[in-house]
Motif scaffolding. Structure first.
Motif, short mmCIF file in Angstrom:
data_model
loop_
_atom_site.label_atom_id
_atom_site.label_comp_id
_atom_site.label_asym_id
_atom_site.label_seq_id
_atom_site.Cartn_x
_atom_site.Cartn_y
_atom_site.Cartn_z
N LEU A 1 0.82 -1.20 0.00
CA LEU A 1 0.00 0.00 0.00
C LEU A 1 0.86 1.26 0.00
CD1 LEU A 1 -2.89 1.09 0.04
CD2 LEU A 1 -2.79 1.05 2.55
N VAL A 2 1.96 1.22 0.71
CA VAL A 2 2.85 2.38 0.73
C VAL A 2 3.42 2.65 -0.66
CG1 VAL A 2 5.02 3.31 1.64
CG2 VAL A 2 3.43 2.12 3.17
N ALA A 3 3.82 1.58 -1.34
CA ALA A 3 4.37 1.73 -2.69
C ALA A 3 3.31 2.23 -3.66
CB ALA A 3 4.96 0.41 -3.17
N VAL A 4 2.09 1.74 -3.49
CA VAL A 4 1.00 2.19 -4.36
C VAL A 4 0.77 3.69 -4.18
CG1 VAL A 4 -1.50 2.05 -4.72
CG2 VAL A 4 -0.16 -0.04 -4.51
N ALA B 1 -7.63 9.61 2.34
CA ALA B 1 -7.81 8.33 1.67
C ALA B 1 -6.76 8.09 0.60
CB ALA B 1 -9.21 8.26 1.04
N MET B 2 -6.10 9.16 0.14
CA MET B 2 -5.07 9.02 -0.89
C MET B 2 -3.72 8.63 -0.31
SD MET B 2 -5.95 12.04 -3.54
CE MET B 2 -4.65 11.41 -4.57
N VAL B 3 -3.51 8.91 0.97
CA VAL B 3 -2.26 8.53 1.64
C VAL B 3 -2.64 7.85 2.96
CG1 VAL B 3 -0.70 10.18 0.58
CG2 VAL B 3 -2.14 10.93 2.46
N PRO B 4 -3.32 6.71 2.87
CA PRO B 4 -3.88 6.08 4.07
C PRO B 4 -2.81 5.61 5.04
CG PRO B 4 -3.95 4.57 2.21
CD PRO B 4 -3.53 5.90 1.66
N PRO B 5 -3.04 5.85 6.34
CA PRO B 5 -2.09 5.35 7.34
C PRO B 5 -2.14 3.84 7.50
CG PRO B 5 -3.98 6.35 8.41
CD PRO B 5 -4.12 6.64 6.96
N ALA B 6 -3.23 3.21 7.04
CA ALA B 6 -3.38 1.76 7.13
C ALA B 6 -4.39 1.31 6.08
CB ALA B 6 -3.86 1.36 8.52
N MET B 7 -4.33 0.03 5.72
CA MET B 7 -5.28 -0.53 4.77
C MET B 7 -6.58 -0.86 5.49
SD MET B 7 -6.14 -1.60 1.76
CE MET B 7 -7.58 -2.57 1.23
N PHE C 1 -13.33 5.83 -4.62
CA PHE C 1 -12.61 5.25 -3.48
C PHE C 1 -13.20 3.91 -3.06
CE2 PHE C 1 -10.84 9.56 -2.67
CZ PHE C 1 -9.50 9.20 -2.71
N ALA C 2 -14.51 3.77 -3.15
CA ALA C 2 -15.14 2.48 -2.85
C ALA C 2 -14.61 1.41 -3.79
CB ALA C 2 -16.66 2.60 -2.96
N SER C 3 -14.51 1.73 -5.06
CA SER C 3 -14.02 0.79 -6.06
C SER C 3 -12.55 0.46 -5.82
CB SER C 3 -14.20 1.39 -7.46
OG SER C 3 -13.79 0.49 -8.46
N PHE C 4 -11.75 1.47 -5.53
CA PHE C 4 -10.31 1.28 -5.31
C PHE C 4 -10.06 0.33 -4.14
CE2 PHE C 4 -6.63 2.79 -2.76
CZ PHE C 4 -5.61 2.40 -3.62
N TYR C 5 -10.65 0.63 -2.99
CA TYR C 5 -10.37 -0.19 -1.81
C TYR C 5 -11.01 -1.57 -1.91
CZ TYR C 5 -7.97 3.56 0.63
OH TYR C 5 -7.05 4.52 0.99
N ALA C 6 -12.12 -1.68 -2.62
CA ALA C 6 -12.71 -3.01 -2.82
C ALA C 6 -11.78 -3.89 -3.65
CB ALA C 6 -14.07 -2.88 -3.50
N ASP C 7 -11.15 -3.31 -4.68
CA ASP C 7 -10.22 -4.09 -5.50
C ASP C 7 -8.98 -4.51 -4.72
OD1 ASP C 7 -11.46 -4.55 -7.90
OD2 ASP C 7 -10.72 -2.74 -8.87
#
Length: 456
Positions: free
Chosen positions: A80-83, A161-167, A183-189
């Motif tokens: 997630l950090v790399a993303v 949400a663009m630089v989340p501290p955790a998944m 964002f719903a689509s992004f985190y669901a994937d």
């Protein structure tokens, strides 16, 4: 210290910096004031970096389903950090690009907080910028409510949400407009269990009802939970997660995203002292960007919906040309602004929905085409999609077009051009579309409006 310019622009988002470039091209001496980073919210925290995030999620989705393409990719994971770091690098690259464009066009960049000392006078710290005209392009920020406030840890706005501290594991998204749905689509994937809460009776409520229904079905297949005609009455974060009260019932989530709209950045500018007319919190303008005060102009999100970067950029060009007295300056036509949502599947539209057309008194002729009948969509492994066209039954004018499916955000410009050029059903039907392409779905939806669809 005072400097004299032809034009001073407050804000360097896609409206402000484009206006600066166009004004400079027309021989104006231009200064642009920015309090944060060149490119504004869109480039640094919105349009561009979110697409970088969505691209990473899209690639993960394809890798997770590699077998359906005859490939093998086992144990696909993600960092997630790399993303998010990739997303930030994309934003930084484009920020540098805007700086280059300002230098190339000899636009003076002034860093700091701006305030209007008069209709054509801008104060930045101890510096005063005098101009024949001033454009306010200060944009907007995420809306919060007293009971829905972000803390940056468990409760987020789009910036968090663009630089989340955790998944997130169980994510609540409040609001189903473009930002919330993306964002719903992004985190669901990426594997989060996602719940979307929408006060209206359908998700993506500004879209055509059939598109909203199509997207609800598509998201349901992906496992997203959609609660419509619902609201979040309370939102409380603790060290372990978030408790949301939805319809009187408490539910637990790991994180929440507040995506309930935006608020224009008008505070502290000095608009009230100048008597600038406002419209529901936004600066009121005419179709060229003029405010009620001579010499003062406004463009972009600060002037009201639709809150879209390309709308702001076009308004910037319109205002710059009007200010410079360009012979071909044209008024802004808000009825032909495409809207795009970059979820999976994507959504795109332009013009009137079917309901809006009927409410306006048109006798309509509607055409539809599903992606399952398109060879390119099937070959891509993207057979879920819908294209809908709305025509004036009397004149044949294209009143609106609405699309959901793979890459429709790249296709919608075809219908936007058609409306701009006043194309009719007859001319669109007679147009040759290349094969095999996704664009053939557009042609088929046109043909279907007169019962002439070929591949369904």
């Amino acid at each position: 210290m005072s400097d004299r310019f032809d034009l001073v622009i407050i804000g360097s988002g896609p409206g402000g910096y484009v206006a600066a470039i166009r004004a400079a091209q027309l021989g104006q001496k231009v200064a642009i004031v920015e309090r944060e980073r060149l490119g504004g919210i869109c480039l640094n925290w919105g349009c561009i970096p979110t697409k970088a995030l969505l691209r990473s999620a899209e690639i993960k989705h394809y890798l997770d389903h590699a077998a359906s393409y005859g490939l093998s990719a086992e144990g696909v994971g993600f960092d997630l950090v790399a993303v998010t770091q990739r997303s930030r690098r994309v934003a930084a690259q484009l920020n540098a690009g805007v700086a280059h464009l300002m230098k190339k066009n000899r636009v003076t960049v002034v860093e700091g907080e701006a305030a209007l000392a008069g209709p054509t006078s801008v104060k930045v710290g101890e510096r005063r910028l005098e101009a024949a005209n001033v454009i306010v392009a200060t944009g907007a920020r995420a809306r919060e409510l007293p009971h829905l406030k972000a803390d940056g840890v468990r409760i987020w706005t789009y910036r968090h949400a663009m630089v989340p501290p955790a998944m997130p594991t169980r994510l609540l998204v409040i609001g189903s407009g473009a930002i919330g749905i993306e964002f719903a689509s992004f985190y669901a994937d990426l594997g989060a269990q996602v719940t979307v809460v929408e006060m209206m009776d359908r998700i993506l409520p500004v879209e055509d009802e059939e598109i909203s229904a199509f997207m609800a079905k598509a998201f349901g297949k992906r496992g997203l939970r959609l609660l419509t005609s619902a609201s979040v009455e309370a939102l409380v974060a603790d060290a372990e997660g978030v408790t949301a009260t939805i319809g009187g019932r408490a539910e637990r989530f790991s994180h929440a995203i507040i995506a309930i709209g935006i608020v224009p950045n008008t505070e502290g500018l000095g608009l009230e002292a100048l008597g600038v007319a406002m419209d529901r919190g936004h600066i009121a303008t005419d179709s060229f960007g003029r405010t009620s005060v001579a010499g003062l102009w406004a463009i972009g999100d600060v002037t009201g919906p639709p809150w879209l970067a390309h709308k702001a950029s076009h308004e910037g060009v319109v205002a710059a040309e009007a200010i410079a007295g360009h012979a071909h300056a044209h008024p802004m036509d808000r009825s032909n602004i495409p809207g795009c949502t970059y979820s999976r599947p994507q959504v795109a539209s332009v013009g009137l929905t079917e309901a809006q057309a009927r409410e306006a008194g048109y006798a309509v002729r509607v055409g539809r085409f599903q992606a399952i009948g398109n060879g390119k969509a099937i070959a891509l492994g993207e057979p879920e999609g819908l294209v809908k066209t709305v025509f004036d039954a009397e004149t044949g004018a294209l009143l609106g077009a609405h699309m959901a499916g793979a890459e429709v955000t790249e296709l919608i410009q075809g219908f936007a051009i058609a409306r701009q050029c006043e194309a009719t059903h007859e001319t669109l039907a007679a147009t040759i579309f290349p094969h095999p392409t996704l664009s053939e779905m557009m042609h088929e939806a046109v043909l279907d409006a007169e019962g002439r669809v070929l591949h369904l």
